[in-house]
Design an enzyme around this catalytic site. Structure first.
Site, PDB file in Angstrom:
ATOM      1  N   GLY A  12      -0.870 142.709  41.958  1.00  0.00           N
ATOM      2  CA  GLY A  12      -0.691 141.585  42.883  1.00  0.00           C
ATOM      3  C   GLY A  12      -2.010 141.002  43.381  1.00  0.00           C
ATOM      4  CG  LEU A  13      -5.111 143.102  44.342  1.00  0.00           C
ATOM      5  CD1 LEU A  13      -6.238 144.123  44.435  1.00  0.00           C
ATOM      6  CD2 LEU A  13      -4.867 142.502  45.723  1.00  0.00           C
ATOM      7  N   GLY A  14      -4.134 139.234  41.442  1.00  0.00           N
ATOM      8  CA  GLY A  14      -4.536 138.052  40.671  1.00  0.00           C
ATOM      9  C   GLY A  14      -5.423 138.344  39.477  1.00  0.00           C
ATOM     10  CG  ASP A  65      -1.311 134.431  41.786  1.00  0.00           C
ATOM     11  OD1 ASP A  65      -0.892 134.157  42.925  1.00  0.00           O
ATOM     12  OD2 ASP A  65      -0.948 135.445  41.145  1.00  0.00           O
TER      13      ASP A  65
HETATM   14  C1  MEV Z   1       2.406 136.138  42.709  1.00  0.00           C
HETATM   15  O1  MEV Z   1       1.089 136.410  43.147  1.00  0.00           O
HETATM   16  C2  MEV Z   1       3.125 135.286  43.692  1.00  0.00           C
HETATM   17  C3  MEV Z   1       4.558 134.928  43.330  1.00  0.00           C
HETATM   18  O2  MEV Z   1       5.030 134.057  44.356  1.00  0.00           O
HETATM   19  C4  MEV Z   1       4.662 134.250  41.990  1.00  0.00           C
HETATM   20  C5  MEV Z   1       4.043 132.871  41.976  1.00  0.00           C
HETATM   21  O3  MEV Z   1       3.865 132.247  43.021  1.00  0.00           O
HETATM   22  O4  MEV Z   1       3.768 132.400  40.871  1.00  0.00           O
HETATM   23  C6  MEV Z   1       5.468 136.150  43.325  1.00  0.00           C
END
Ligand code: MEV
Length: 318
Positions: free
Chosen positions: A105-107, A152
């Site tokens: 989740g850190l891109g 992101d």
């Molecule tokens: C991912 O970092 C964030 C989400 O909202 C997916 C997106 O916005 O593309 C889960």
């Protein structure tokens, strides 16, 4: 020709993930404590136009032409060539080094796309504007996550805090108040693509309920945007925790993430939530600076694999 090097930060979604895919606003911050660095070395003595790719994070050591046409690295380089109307890269070695854990989740994927786009364009002697870098990185994100919102790549391409809403101009935020965030890695890999697909399925089967969640999450992002200007960290923290509750209800949390959120709050954080796609990955906690070390060690004792301390400072005044 000297080596060309380009870096890009990681990112954290402060609030609004998932709902942002459905047109609600979200806020993301660049995190420069983790980085991708892309180095391109010319090989002027090579006989052929061979482009070697060494991606240290994925243990990739191969020839660009042997990657599938849809491979994100190949696609990134080819997108830059198309953008610049250049037919091929001169012989070179492309190295990708990243300290961003993938599936956390850190891109990591957007950061590689941004760093590689810039390095390729710079290597060819034609630096690209941020808006073009962002456009290319968004296309690459689609290969990774199918239907990304674009948040992101935007926060990473501009390397500034963003207030992001799909199909509207990106708003760069100037944060006037320092904040300390703890980013606690659950140690569980989470696939953003899978999490986004799961939410889509649930939204399709209960559209009214899910639209309600998304609107509530979007409302939180709007409130936090205002509070970032006043620096009311306690209120921001409460809203982050509410955002976590909503993410839990839409089904992207895990007991391990809920546990880290609870530990952070019980240890004195203003608030905490999962960040990014969820179903693994990281929890972000907004904490008082003087208790950051204590909360961090509690998180580590409670199962976090790593905890990063990210200090968000207001831009230096001139
Ligand atoms: C991912 O970092 C964030 C989400 O909202 C997916 C997106 O916005 O593309 C889960």
């Amino acid at each position: 020709m000297p080596a060309i090097s380009s870096s890009a930060p990681g990112k954290i979604i402060l609030c609004g993930e998932h709902a942002v895919v459905y047109g609600q606003p979200a806020i993301a911050l660049p995190i420069s404590d983790v980085q991708t660095r892309c180095v391109i070395l010319a090989k002027p003595n090579a006989i052929t136009r061979q482009v070697l790719v060494k991606d240290h994070a994925f243990g990739l050591d191969t020839d660009l032409s042997s990657l599938k046409p849809e491979h994100p690295i190949r696609k990134t380089i080819e997108s830059v060539l198309t953008e610049l109307s250049i037919d091929h890269l001169p012989a070179c070695e492309v190295q990708i080094h990243s300290t961003i854990p993938h599936s956390g989740g850190l891109g990591s994927s957007a950061s590689i796309a941004v760093a590689l786009t810039r390095a390729t364009a710079n290597f060819l002697g034609h630096p690209l504007e941020d808006i073009i870098v962002n456009k290319i990185a968004f296309e690459i994100e689609k290969l990774h996550h199918r239907t990304p919102s674009g948040i992101d790549n935007s926060v990473i391409a501009y390397a500034k805090p963003v207030f992001y809403m799909k199909d509207t101009p990106i708003e760069l935020l100037k944060l006037d108040h320092p904040m300390v965030l703890l980013i606690a890695d659950s140690g569980i890999k989470g696939s953003t693509a899978k999490a986004v697909d799961l939410v889509r399925k649930r939204w399709k089967s209960s559209p009214i309920e899910f639209e309600g969640y998304f609107v509530e999450i979007g409302g939180i992002a709007l409130k936090i945007k205002r509070l970032l200007q006043t620096g009311d960290l306690e209120e921001i923290g409460e809203l982050l925790t509410n955002n976590h509750q909503l993410l839990k209800e839409i089904g992207v949390s895990l007991p391990e993430l809920d546990h880290l959120v609870d530990v952070a709050i019980r240890s004195g954080a203003y608030g905490a939530k999962l960040s990014g796609g969820g179903m693994g990955g990281n929890v972000v906690a907004l904490v008082p600076p003087d208790t950051a070390a204590q909360i961090r060690s509690n998180l580590l004792r409670s199962g976090a694999a790593h905890v990063l301390v990210a200090r968000i400072s207001p831009p230096a005044r001139r």
